[in-house]
Design an enzyme around this catalytic site. Structure first.
Site, short mmCIF file in Angstrom:
data_model
loop_
_atom_site.label_atom_id
_atom_site.label_comp_id
_atom_site.label_asym_id
_atom_site.label_seq_id
_atom_site.Cartn_x
_atom_site.Cartn_y
_atom_site.Cartn_z
N CYS A 120 0.84 -1.20 0.00
CA CYS A 120 0.00 0.00 0.00
C CYS A 120 0.88 1.24 0.00
O CYS A 120 2.04 1.20 0.41
CB CYS A 120 -0.91 0.00 1.22
SG CYS A 120 -2.12 -1.32 1.11
N HIS A 154 -3.34 -10.99 5.02
CA HIS A 154 -3.49 -9.78 5.83
C HIS A 154 -4.86 -9.62 6.49
O HIS A 154 -5.19 -8.53 6.94
CB HIS A 154 -3.18 -8.52 5.00
CG HIS A 154 -1.76 -8.50 4.50
ND1 HIS A 154 -1.43 -8.48 3.18
CD2 HIS A 154 -0.59 -8.51 5.18
CE1 HIS A 154 -0.11 -8.48 3.05
NE2 HIS A 154 0.41 -8.50 4.27
N TYR A 207 -5.26 -13.33 -4.08
CA TYR A 207 -4.73 -12.82 -2.79
C TYR A 207 -5.57 -13.31 -1.63
O TYR A 207 -6.79 -13.13 -1.63
CB TYR A 207 -4.72 -11.29 -2.89
CG TYR A 207 -4.46 -10.51 -1.62
CD1 TYR A 207 -3.37 -10.79 -0.80
CD2 TYR A 207 -5.29 -9.46 -1.26
CE1 TYR A 207 -3.13 -10.05 0.34
CE2 TYR A 207 -5.06 -8.70 -0.13
CZ TYR A 207 -3.97 -9.00 0.66
OH TYR A 207 -3.74 -8.26 1.79
#
Ligand code: ADP
Ligand code: SF4
Length: 679
Positions: A31, A173, A170
């Site tokens: 990010c 996280h 993905y």
């Protein structure tokens, strides 16, 4: 210079399905606070990484549908064809340097608050979501699952049209619906998507197969998977469900990108996790199971540590987010035999704060990060000097060192004067505190460069006065004289000196860093809110003091939430036996201790203390600047903490800005290019 032959292995190409990475340096998705709102800035930043020889450069998470948004955070977006050109721009910037471009597609499921779209979040099961909002995600039915698979497929096709070479599936996280389906914490379904690990991994397998079928003939398909949630058996563990998922999907993806969840576990600060492979214990099993290449992270700064990961067969590609932020040219420096020029990440997570505040990323070590487009700053290049005037830099903390170094790079003759016997200023002083040793890298990188330059003169133990500055006769003077912590209690909670000052010995962080020996019962009053109060409480507790941390906040070191370490700070202090007086402000000092008040009710209480550590605010050390102001023979500029006390990152940035803009026609330092929405 050429590279050391021992590092040749890092420059071997690696096949990732139908595409080939030119070397083993892999910038994993990260990010950056720019996302869909600052596409030009984002493309420039990614392009710089590719120019720095990262063989693969990936996006941040890219949302595939309006039903997943984490606004106000600026993540990537690929909802529809109209989003493609923004991605194409980044791909072009990456490809021009021969790197592969990877995209991390995501639907965040119950991690989406959908503040922008106002669409109810959805997940494997009904669940309360978020920490501070009264929100719930609804359980998905089969039609939702079918739709979700379609969105993933459409996004993969769009990603290929944009030019991406690697498309991610993905599940990491705690931010991806695919992980949420796998994790028992989120998934209590009774159908074929719940129950056994085969069922819980079904959606991930389906999306992986769909993606391969859609674009796998020309794109490498990567799986990013959190093999451990560091949450015990209720979550994914590397020897439980994490391993099982890798076994189930073993050779289905073209690449495994493995890490631990959540983000605060994946990107731990140096205070809580040492450099070089702190994730090995969790991720190293993956290569035993799959034939496909594996990439992993661990704040790899040292080249030998990278090589050893490859040779030991733990990883095939060296993954990096933060080391690539601190030094986008890390691979190129290794390639060119310049490893002593690597700007090592200090593990502070200031980079994370940009994303948290939805503004472009910043970095303590690399002041050009996030400024590649809007200020046209290159991490390795700076315009040569425009005249032969020498410059004087006073103070060798982060601001002074950066300023002097950039002037040296411009070819300017630099005189650097430092009052003490050592360079580094607060970076050196703070590096001696528990957990902050890596801060010394702010000094190391700059000083090794400065010492190698013949046109730089460094004077230690040279406290400059108005007279000595004038005697030197150098017209351009940059004052980087820092700031001192104040001892009178003035700060956020109190705008006048504390009543009763002197009743208890009061020490500032500067006093303690200078060696003041405190003993007995010590009250650390933290009104600064970042790391200093917590770090001093830790130090004093380790030194044997009975420490009480007093803060108006309901948690200790509250700003460390933004660097993702607050929970660890609080746990460490509690484990060290530090007493916490939360939601308390100082009323006065009195014989034998302090008078505190509850910030909610005002109810007062006494705290016995033999000494206090006052961590409130800092005062610029600007006496010299004030004495020289108005001297027509001098062109003065005050930089760093002497101008405005702040984080080390701000001081480095200030020093960089001053050197970069020196001699430019535009005097207004605040001007930069802004990205504007087209009407
Ligand atoms: P910053 O974070 O802005 O770089 P620091 O406090 O880390 O600030 O560093 C300031 C440095 O300036 C310290 O090393 C200090 O010793 C030095 N300094 C302060 N006053 C003078 C002076 N008059 N002459 C030379 N050096 C000075
Ligand atoms: Fe490393 Fe800190 Fe820079 Fe982040 S901000 S890349 S942690 S030095």
């Amino acid at each position: 210079m050429t590279r050391d032959a021992r590092y040749d292995i890092l420059f071997e190409p690696v096949k990732i399905g139908p595409v080939t990475a030119p070397n083993r340096f892999y910038q994993v998705p990260h990010c950056n606070g720019m996302g869909h709102r600052f596409p030009a800035a984002l493309a420039a930043m990614r392009g710089i990484k590719a120019e720095g020889a990262w063989g693969v450069v990936c996006t941040e998470e890219v949302e595939i549908h309006p039903s997943t948004d984490i606004s106000p955070h600026n993540e990537g977006r690929l909802w529809e064809d109209a989003d493609i050109p923004y991605h194409a721009k980044a791909c072009e910037a990456i490809h021009v340097h021969g790197a592969l471009a990877g995209i991390e597609l995501v639907h965040q499921g119950p991690a989406s608050k959908n503040r922008l779209s106002r669409i109810p979040a959805m997940g494997p099961s009904h669940a309360a979501i978020g920490h501070t909002e009264s929100l719930q995600a609804r359980a998905m039915d089969k039609a939702d699952i079918r739709a979700l698979r379609g969105w993933y497929r459409d996004a993969a096709l769009r990603a290929r049209r944009a030019g991406y070479d690697i498309v991610y599936v993905y599940a990491g996280h705690d931010l991806s619906i695919l992980q949420h389906f796998i994790s028992r914490r989120w998934n209590q379904r009774m159908d074929e998507y719940g129950g056994s690990i085969e069922n819980r991994a079904r959606l991930m397998r389906e999306v992986l197969e769909d993606t391969k079928e859609a674009v796998g003939d020309t794109c490498g398909i990567a799986v990013r998977f959190a093999v451990d949630e560091l949450d015990g058996p209720d979550g994914i563990t590397h020897d439980g469900d994490g391993r099982a998922v890798v076994e189930l999907l073993a050779d289905l993806p073209d690449l495994w990108d493995v890490n631990v969840s959540d983000w605060s576990n994946d990107s731990q600060t140096a205070r809580f996790a040492p450099d070089e492979g702190y994730q090995d214990a969790y991720t190293s099993f993956v290569k035993e199971i799959t034939e496909k290449p594996v990439v992993g992270v661990g704040r790899f700064n040292s080249v030998d540590a990278m090589v050893s990961r490859i040779r030991k067969g733990v990883l095939d590609l060296i993954g990096a987010a933060r080391p690539s932020i601190a030094d986008p040219f890390l691979p190129r420096k290794i390639e060119e035999g310049r490893i002593d020029e690597i700007r090592e990440c200090i593990g502070c997570n200031i980079c994370v704060t940009g994303d948290n505040f939805a503004v472009p990323i910043r970095c303590t070590q690399n002041p050009t990060m996030g400024e590649e487009w809007r200020r046209c700053w290159h991490p390795e290049r700076i315009a040569p000097k425009t005249d032969d005037d020498p410059v004087l830099v006073i103070g060798a903390g982060p601001a002074g060192l950066e300023c002097a170094m950039q002037f040296a790079k411009r070819g300017t003759h630099v005189t650097l004067a430092e009052a003490t016997g050592e360079l580094g200023g607060r970076a050196r002083r703070e590096a001696a505190l528990p957990g902050l040793a890596s801060y010394m890298r702010v000094h190391d990188y700059r000083v090794q460069h400065l010492k190698a330059q013949p046109h730089v003169e460094i004077y230690l133990e040279s406290e400059m006065t108005p007279e000595t500055v004038r005697e030197l006769g150098i017209p351009h003077v940059f004052l980087a004289t820092g700031a001192r912590w104040r001892a009178d209690g003035i700060g956020r909670q109190l705008r006048k000196p504390l009543d009763g000052l002197g009743a208890v010995p009061a020490y500032t962080p500067d006093d303690i860093m200078d060696g003041a020996a405190l003993s007995g019962r010590v009250a650390v009053y933290d009104d600064d809110d970042y790391y200093m109060g917590g770090v001093l409480a830790e130090k004093l507790a380790r030194d044997g003091c009975a420490v009480t941390l007093v803060t108006a906040s309901p948690i200790v070191s509250p700003w460390t939430v933004e660097t993702m370490e607050q929970h660890r700070v609080q746990a460490r202090l509690m484990e060290l036996g530090v007493e916490l007086a939360l939601n308390r402000r100082l009323v006065r000092m009195q014989s034998g201790g302090l008078r505190l008040a509850c910030i909610h009710t005002g109810q007062e209480e006494d705290l016995e203390a033999d000494a206090t550590a006052m961590v409130t605010e800092r005062i610029p050390a600007d006496d010299l600047a004030n004495a020289l102001k108005g001297d027509a023979a001098l062109n003065l500029q005050v930089i760093g903490d002497a101008f405005a006390p702040g984080h080390i990152a701000a001081a480095v940035y200030s020093g960089h800005l001053a050197a970069r803009r020196h001699g430019e026609a535009c005097e207004d330092m605040s001007i930069y290019r802004a990205e504007r929405t087209q009407l």
